[in-house]
Design a protein around this motif. Structure first.
Motif, PDB file in Angstrom:
ATOM      1  N   LEU A  14       2.405   5.366  -1.302  1.00 30.30           N
ATOM      2  CA  LEU A  14       1.570   4.330  -1.877  1.00 30.30           C
ATOM      3  C   LEU A  14       2.189   3.830  -3.178  1.00 30.30           C
ATOM      4  CD1 LEU A  14      -0.978   2.656  -1.988  1.00 30.30           C
ATOM      5  CD2 LEU A  14      -2.120   4.572  -3.111  1.00 30.30           C
ATOM      6  N   VAL A  18       3.390   0.091  -4.013  1.00 32.34           N
ATOM      7  CA  VAL A  18       2.873  -0.677  -5.145  1.00 32.34           C
ATOM      8  C   VAL A  18       4.021  -1.111  -6.040  1.00 32.34           C
ATOM      9  CG1 VAL A  18       1.505  -0.498  -7.230  1.00 32.34           C
ATOM     10  CG2 VAL A  18       0.600   0.376  -5.078  1.00 32.34           C
ATOM     11  N   HIS A 156      -6.210  -4.582  -8.110  1.00 31.75           N
ATOM     12  CA  HIS A 156      -5.726  -4.110  -6.814  1.00 31.75           C
ATOM     13  C   HIS A 156      -5.665  -2.572  -6.796  1.00 31.75           C
ATOM     14  CE1 HIS A 156      -2.891  -4.330  -3.250  1.00 31.75           C
ATOM     15  NE2 HIS A 156      -2.472  -3.188  -3.778  1.00 31.75           N
ATOM     16  N   HIS A 160      -7.671   0.650  -4.480  1.00 28.01           N
ATOM     17  CA  HIS A 160      -7.080   1.823  -3.827  1.00 28.01           C
ATOM     18  C   HIS A 160      -7.898   3.077  -4.163  1.00 28.01           C
ATOM     19  CE1 HIS A 160      -3.608   0.268  -1.801  1.00 28.01           C
ATOM     20  NE2 HIS A 160      -3.044  -0.215  -2.890  1.00 28.01           N
ATOM     21  N   GLU A 180      -3.234  -1.832   2.453  1.00 25.07           N
ATOM     22  CA  GLU A 180      -2.940  -2.879   1.465  1.00 25.07           C
ATOM     23  C   GLU A 180      -3.830  -4.107   1.639  1.00 25.07           C
ATOM     24  OE1 GLU A 180      -1.415  -2.259  -1.072  1.00 25.07           O
ATOM     25  OE2 GLU A 180      -0.271  -0.479  -0.529  1.00 25.07           O
ATOM     26  N   ALA A 183      -7.060  -3.359  -0.276  1.00 17.22           N
ATOM     27  CA  ALA A 183      -6.865  -3.383  -1.738  1.00 17.22           C
ATOM     28  C   ALA A 183      -6.682  -4.813  -2.239  1.00 17.22           C
ATOM     29  CB  ALA A 183      -5.670  -2.519  -2.130  1.00 17.22           C
ATOM     30  N   TYR A 229       0.850  -9.325   2.290  1.00 14.22           N
ATOM     31  CA  TYR A 229      -0.329  -8.820   1.583  1.00 14.22           C
ATOM     32  C   TYR A 229      -1.485  -9.817   1.684  1.00 14.22           C
ATOM     33  CZ  TYR A 229       1.519  -4.570  -0.581  1.00 14.22           C
ATOM     34  OH  TYR A 229       2.005  -3.302  -0.794  1.00 14.22           O
TER      35      TYR A 229
END
Ligand SMILES: [Zn+2]
Length: 285
Positions: A14, A18, A156, A160, A180, A183, A229
């Motif tokens: 993750l 990110v 964002h 998560h 994703e 988020a 995204y």
């Protein structure tokens, strides 16, 4: 032990995702992903605000040059040499407001307090990561980057954490589209700028060249990752509007980190391909 290893791997993956994403949020040319204008959260549907406690400004023991700002829902740590000290409180308040906004939008609050660690990064590459098992969200920034972009990223990352709290650690290994997509969708106005929805955003920006939803961003351009995204957020929006929250929640705990690995047939009765066609039709209107 295996569980701990998987969890560690999940957090690392993750974090990497990110980190990769936040390449997008460099000053140019990806300005679009970090909206320049943020709509103030509506007061309707917001969780009840807790009374604001007195501001506590204390150097943290570990790092003497860091200030800890205790906000109603969030602890914010900011290096003393980052931004002007007079702006620290405003930044902390806006981060707290962002958490309230995304909690209302996502539909469930954090399980307990979390900490936002702002890190002064001399390379000036804005990025963030969510250490959800530790309840620590980091945003790396520098004095040349405006506060609002720190907040856009944090919004964002907050989602998560909320997703981790709602779905449990299994979510961290779920379908990347959900991980994703949720988020990004949850960040709402912090990622939409002046677009009213992710459907509108995708239609206005990517309509003529949609990527297949089950596309991994590994090895692809920053532009493609950016687009994925937003497409995934639009797909989440579509699933919520057409099939409801209960099924989305069920899907959010399935999969194996690969995009498209979720149990679409088990949850929706049809494979991802059919859902994607329906999404594209919905997306076009
Ligand atoms: Zn993310």
């Amino acid at each position: 032990m295996r569980f701990a290893i998987f969890r560690t791997i999940g957090v690392l993956l993750l974090s990497l995702s990110v980190l990769s994403l936040l390449w997008l949020i460099r000053p140019t040319p990806a300005e679009r992903i970090a909206p320049t204008w943020v709509v103030p959260p509506s007061s309707s549907g917001m969780p009840e605000r807790l009374p604001t406690p007195p501001l506590i400004l204390t150097p943290t023991p570990a790092i003497a040059t860091e200030m800890l700002l205790v906000q109603p829902h969030l602890d914010v740590a900011i290096p003393a040499d980052l931004y002007h000290p007079a702006d620290h409180l405003a930044l902390a308040k806006q981060l707290d407001q962002a958490l309230v906004y995304v909690s209302a939008r996502f539909g469930s609050p954090p399980a307990s307090r979390m900490r936002t660690q702002i890190v002064h990064d001399q390379s000036c590459m804005l990025r963030g990561l969510a250490r959800t098992d530790q309840r620590v969200l980091e945003v790396l920034t520098c004095n040349n980057l405006p506060h609002r972009r720190v907040i856009n990223i944090a919004a964002h990352e907050f989602v998560h954490q909320l997703a981790y709290d709602r779905y449990g650690v299994v979510h961290m290994q779920s379908d990347l589209i959900m991980l994703e997509g949720i988020a990004t969708w949850g960040a709402g106005n912090y990622w939409l700028g002046d677009s009213p929805s992710f459907r509108d955003f995708v239609r206005d920006n990517y309509r003529t060249n949609l990527l297949p939803l089950a596309t991994h961003y590994d090895g692809r351009s920053i532009h493609d990752m950016n687009q994925l995204y937003y497409q995934w957020a639009s797909f989440v929006e579509f699933l919520l509007e057409t099939h409801g929250r209960e099924r989305l929640d069920a899907l959010a705990v399935t999969g194996n980190r690969e995009p498209g690995s979720g149990d679409y047939v088990g949850v929706y009765g049809i494979p991802l391909g059919e859902l994607e066609q329906a999404w594209q039709a919905w997306q076009a209107h």
